[in-house]
Scaffold this active site. Sequence first.
Site, PDB file in Angstrom:
ATOM      1  N   GLY A 154      40.328  39.564  30.102  1.00 51.90           N
ATOM      2  CA  GLY A 154      39.518  40.434  29.255  1.00 51.90           C
ATOM      3  C   GLY A 154      38.056  40.489  29.648  1.00 51.90           C
ATOM      4  O   GLY A 154      37.193  40.736  28.805  1.00 51.90           O
ATOM      5  N   GLY A 155      37.763  40.238  30.941  1.00 52.92           N
ATOM      6  CA  GLY A 155      36.386  40.256  31.429  1.00 52.92           C
ATOM      7  C   GLY A 155      35.717  38.895  31.454  1.00 52.92           C
ATOM      8  O   GLY A 155      34.634  38.740  32.018  1.00 52.92           O
ATOM      9  N   LEU A 156      36.364  37.890  30.877  1.00 45.49           N
ATOM     10  CA  LEU A 156      35.774  36.553  30.792  1.00 45.49           C
ATOM     11  C   LEU A 156      35.478  35.978  32.176  1.00 45.49           C
ATOM     12  O   LEU A 156      34.488  35.256  32.356  1.00 45.49           O
ATOM     13  CB  LEU A 156      36.723  35.624  30.036  1.00 45.49           C
ATOM     14  N   PRO A 159      44.090  39.681  34.762  1.00 46.90           N
ATOM     15  CA  PRO A 159      43.643  38.662  35.727  1.00 46.90           C
ATOM     16  C   PRO A 159      42.228  38.174  35.493  1.00 46.90           C
ATOM     17  O   PRO A 159      41.873  37.074  35.934  1.00 46.90           O
ATOM     18  CB  PRO A 159      43.766  39.385  37.075  1.00 46.90           C
ATOM     19  N   LEU A 160      41.396  38.968  34.795  1.00 47.18           N
ATOM     20  CA  LEU A 160      40.038  38.534  34.482  1.00 47.18           C
ATOM     21  C   LEU A 160      39.922  38.061  33.036  1.00 47.18           C
ATOM     22  O   LEU A 160      38.817  37.830  32.540  1.00 47.18           O
ATOM     23  CB  LEU A 160      39.026  39.663  34.737  1.00 47.18           C
ATOM     24  N   TYR A 217      51.077  53.483  26.440  1.00 48.32           N
ATOM     25  CA  TYR A 217      49.671  53.593  26.840  1.00 48.32           C
ATOM     26  C   TYR A 217      49.103  54.963  26.477  1.00 48.32           C
ATOM     27  O   TYR A 217      49.775  55.984  26.614  1.00 48.32           O
ATOM     28  CB  TYR A 217      49.502  53.356  28.337  1.00 48.32           C
TER      29      TYR A 217
END
Length: 330
Positions: A220-222, A217-218, A53
């Site tokens: 990629g924002g979707l 969990p989202l 990272y």
Amino acid sequence: MEYTQLGRTGLKVSRLVLGTMNFGPQTDEADSHSIMDAALDAGINYFDTANVYGWGENKGRTESIIGNWFAGDPGRRDKVVLATKVYANMAASTDAWPNHDKLSALNIRRAVDASLKRLRTDHIDIYQFHHVDRSTPFDEIWQAIDVLVQQGKILYVGSSNFPGYKIAQANEAAARRAGTIGLVSEQCLYNLYERRAEMEVIPAAQDYGLGVIPWSPLHGGLLGGILKKEVRGGRRASGRAADTLADPAARSRIQAYEDLLDKHGLEPGEVALAWLLTRPGVTGPIVGPRTAGQLASALRAAELELSEELLAGLDEIFPGPGPSPEAFAW
């Protein structure tokens, strides 16, 4: 904050995991430290990172940001269950040699020592294989891990992005070695939109006593109210989310999802996290806030109770594949 056991271990971890991938590339060091302070104050004790990272020429930067935070108050380290990962090539692009990546005993030894230095700690609580290494036998991997455990440099071992059969191979190989605990956690791509892990990865993790740690969990924002944000002129979809929304059928499903949550007066991103906390085998999802506001939203999700009616509606929009082999056979 609620706590649970990590898989079959005695280790108690928070039901939200603080992901740090944005620390460095998206969030500067001062703001990263503030987010870690707020997470710890809220009771999140499980911090996840990876040696790669920071990305590109800044590989390792995120671990260094965390290490500087520990150094600012040594008492923080004892409160945190610290997880990092190994696999990626950490050499500079102009100095990449063989054995600078993957899971050979040589690279594992080199990578652990480098992570410990950046993290400014004497041990890593959960050391995770970031990807499968098809070239290195598990007997070699576990021999290297056994040495590190004996040296006190790592305590537990987890996997990330492993298919079910590799979880089984890894832990069957560990079972042949006296005193080797094997994998205790698996980080996998898992969310309302992407549920293929339910076929084999999660059942394998449950059978072998691994805690499941969903990443993205989202998606990629979707699942974070992306269409509503577009209407309001806010942040537009990019990456995985933009690719998905280019499909009219997928866009229709996301619209149905947002409409359903509008009906219940709920925020999409918070529901997506709360849904994961209802799933069998899930220890806790990784939340990767770029800002303090995003962390606050994740903390609200941990307190959210979803009705049976809402859960049924979510399953209707995003039906899971079902277990294997029924998912792909009679």
